[in-house]
Design an enzyme around this catalytic site. Sequence first.
Site, PDB file in Angstrom:
ATOM      1  N   ARG A   1      -1.238  43.766  45.573  1.00 30.58           N
ATOM      2  CA  ARG A   1      -0.282  43.024  44.740  1.00 30.58           C
ATOM      3  C   ARG A   1      -0.963  41.870  44.009  1.00 30.58           C
ATOM      4  O   ARG A   1      -0.610  41.526  42.884  1.00 30.58           O
ATOM      5  CB  ARG A   1       0.876  42.487  45.599  1.00 30.58           C
ATOM      6  CG  ARG A   1       1.755  43.567  46.187  1.00 30.58           C
ATOM      7  CD  ARG A   1       2.894  42.971  47.007  1.00 30.58           C
ATOM      8  NE  ARG A   1       3.811  42.208  46.179  1.00 30.58           N
ATOM      9  CZ  ARG A   1       4.819  42.737  45.483  1.00 30.58           C
ATOM     10  NH1 ARG A   1       5.059  44.032  45.526  1.00 30.58           N
ATOM     11  NH2 ARG A   1       5.608  41.973  44.751  1.00 30.58           N
TER      12      ARG A   1
ATOM     13  N   LEU B   1       3.540  24.515  20.828  1.00 31.08           N
ATOM     14  CA  LEU B   1       4.475  25.073  21.816  1.00 31.08           C
ATOM     15  C   LEU B   1       4.516  24.236  23.098  1.00 31.08           C
ATOM     16  O   LEU B   1       3.472  23.780  23.566  1.00 31.08           O
ATOM     17  CB  LEU B   1       3.991  26.493  22.170  1.00 31.08           C
ATOM     18  CG  LEU B   1       4.719  27.227  23.289  1.00 31.08           C
ATOM     19  CD1 LEU B   1       6.079  27.716  22.804  1.00 31.08           C
ATOM     20  CD2 LEU B   1       3.893  28.420  23.792  1.00 31.08           C
TER      21      LEU B   1
ATOM     22  N   ASP C   1       8.275  39.612  35.528  1.00 30.42           N
ATOM     23  CA  ASP C   1       8.482  40.488  36.684  1.00 30.42           C
ATOM     24  C   ASP C   1       7.778  41.843  36.534  1.00 30.42           C
ATOM     25  O   ASP C   1       7.598  42.328  35.426  1.00 30.42           O
ATOM     26  CB  ASP C   1       9.987  40.705  36.890  1.00 30.42           C
ATOM     27  CG  ASP C   1      10.299  41.289  38.250  1.00 30.42           C
ATOM     28  OD1 ASP C   1       9.510  41.075  39.185  1.00 30.42           O
ATOM     29  OD2 ASP C   1      11.340  41.956  38.382  1.00 30.42           O
TER      30      ASP C   1
ATOM     31  N   HIS D   1      -0.718  40.224  40.148  1.00 26.58           N
ATOM     32  CA  HIS D   1      -0.445  38.825  39.772  1.00 26.58           C
ATOM     33  C   HIS D   1      -1.545  38.279  38.864  1.00 26.58           C
ATOM     34  O   HIS D   1      -1.261  37.523  37.939  1.00 26.58           O
ATOM     35  CB  HIS D   1      -0.287  37.957  41.028  1.00 26.58           C
ATOM     36  CG  HIS D   1       0.932  38.308  41.834  1.00 26.58           C
ATOM     37  ND1 HIS D   1       2.165  38.532  41.259  1.00 26.58           N
ATOM     38  CD2 HIS D   1       1.117  38.499  43.171  1.00 26.58           C
ATOM     39  CE1 HIS D   1       3.047  38.842  42.197  1.00 26.58           C
ATOM     40  NE2 HIS D   1       2.438  38.827  43.375  1.00 26.58           N
TER      41      HIS D   1
HETATM   42  C1  IPE Z   1      12.039  36.825  39.826  1.00 21.98           C
HETATM   43  O1  IPE Z   1      11.440  38.004  40.249  1.00 21.98           O
HETATM   44  C2  IPE Z   1      11.140  35.655  40.103  1.00 21.98           C
HETATM   45  C3  IPE Z   1       9.932  35.583  39.303  1.00 21.98           C
HETATM   46  C4  IPE Z   1       9.586  36.420  38.347  1.00 21.98           C
HETATM   47  C5  IPE Z   1       9.067  34.485  39.609  1.00 21.98           C
HETATM   48  P1  IPE Z   1      11.717  38.618  41.706  1.00 21.98           P
HETATM   49  O2  IPE Z   1      10.908  39.837  41.777  1.00 21.98           O
HETATM   50  O3  IPE Z   1      11.494  37.599  42.735  1.00 21.98           O
HETATM   51  O4  IPE Z   1      13.264  38.930  41.616  1.00 21.98           O
HETATM   52  P2  IPE Z   1      14.139  39.963  42.437  1.00 21.98           P
HETATM   53  O5  IPE Z   1      13.851  39.756  43.895  1.00 21.98           O
HETATM   54  O6  IPE Z   1      13.743  41.348  41.989  1.00 21.98           O
HETATM   55  O7  IPE Z   1      15.556  39.663  42.052  1.00 21.98           O
HETATM   56  C1  IPE Z   2       6.728  38.979  39.499  1.00 20.53           C
HETATM   57  O1  IPE Z   2       6.251  40.187  39.949  1.00 20.53           O
HETATM   58  C2  IPE Z   2       5.967  37.805  40.042  1.00 20.53           C
HETATM   59  C3  IPE Z   2       6.717  37.031  41.033  1.00 20.53           C
HETATM   60  C4  IPE Z   2       7.911  37.271  41.437  1.00 20.53           C
HETATM   61  C5  IPE Z   2       6.035  35.908  41.618  1.00 20.53           C
HETATM   62  P1  IPE Z   2       6.706  40.799  41.344  1.00 20.53           P
HETATM   63  O2  IPE Z   2       5.706  40.402  42.374  1.00 20.53           O
HETATM   64  O3  IPE Z   2       8.110  40.477  41.657  1.00 20.53           O
HETATM   65  O4  IPE Z   2       6.550  42.340  40.997  1.00 20.53           O
HETATM   66  P2  IPE Z   2       7.490  43.513  41.496  1.00 20.53           P
HETATM   67  O5  IPE Z   2       8.879  43.186  41.056  1.00 20.53           O
HETATM   68  O6  IPE Z   2       7.345  43.584  42.982  1.00 20.53           O
HETATM   69  O7  IPE Z   2       6.933  44.710  40.787  1.00 20.53           O
HETATM   70 MG    MG Z   3       9.861  41.409  41.210  1.00 22.19          MG
END
Ligand code: IPE
Ligand code: IPE
Ligand code: MG
Length: 243
Positions: free
Chosen positions: A40, A137, A27, A44
């Site tokens: 964004r 792994l 995350d 990723h």
């Molecule tokens: C959790 O992150 C899902 C992944 C990392 C794929 P999110 O960014 O979706 O979670 P919330 O919305 O902050 O709980």
């Molecule tokens: C995690 O990063 C990746 C996914 C949830 C797919 P986010 O896209 O949730 O990044 P933040 O939380 O918005 O920074």
């Molecule tokens: Mg997130």
Amino acid sequence: MALFSRKKRSVPITGGPLPAHIAIIMDGNGRWAKRRGLPRSAGHSAGAATFKTIARYCNRIGIKYMTVYAFSTENWKRSQEEVNGLIDLLRGYLLDSKTFQKENIRLKLIGDFEPLDPDLVALIAKAEEDLKDATGLQVNIAFNYGGRDELVHAARRLVRDGVPPEEITEDAISDRLYTAGIPDPDLVIRPGGEYRLSNYLIWQTAYAEFWFTDVLWPDFSERDIDAAIEAYRARDRRFGGAK
Ligand code: IPE
Ligand code: IPE
Ligand code: MG
């Protein structure tokens, strides 16, 4: 052979055994990009690079299973553009599976593939097949994964299999989860500064140890894994027993 190279480590790891299974909630990609004034999708892509680095590192230090949260059943709420970008990244990992093969890493996808394009589902099957004999792994990528969704699927399978109520045991349920045959995670790592599971492995983490950091996933490094493992090894896991 030393488990950790001196170069990479500042503090020696002492204590209990290494975690056999590390689960990671990858995350913070979006915030990483925003801080740099980037879209964004750039976050990723950077997160995808981190994923590869960390998988290699876990393989090198002898971790048996690493399960990463790549796309949740709730992530469909994001823009079509972002969702497509995340699907393309998965496609990229699968097409790049030869790199994993060279490193003796096994691959498994967990989640509901029903809404995915048939060509992507075929690619998943091919990558898993190509890497099935690897002995290092095992990387599990959770994609369109949700813990509650997984339990719903398991319940449906119990009914379909005609399991009578008295035979519905914890094992009968575990055997019908996407993670069937994979031991429960010992350690859950969540970078990105949030302290929640976000529907990740809710059944399997019943007795997992948790480690959180504010570091955003694209900045997450081998050092952070070392710190998490070190904290884990100092924990006292009692599983409900007395000391
Ligand atoms: C959790 O992150 C899902 C992944 C990392 C794929 P999110 O960014 O979706 O979670 P919330 O919305 O902050 O709980
Ligand atoms: C995690 O990063 C990746 C996914 C949830 C797919 P986010 O896209 O949730 O990044 P933040 O939380 O918005 O920074
Ligand atoms: Mg997130």
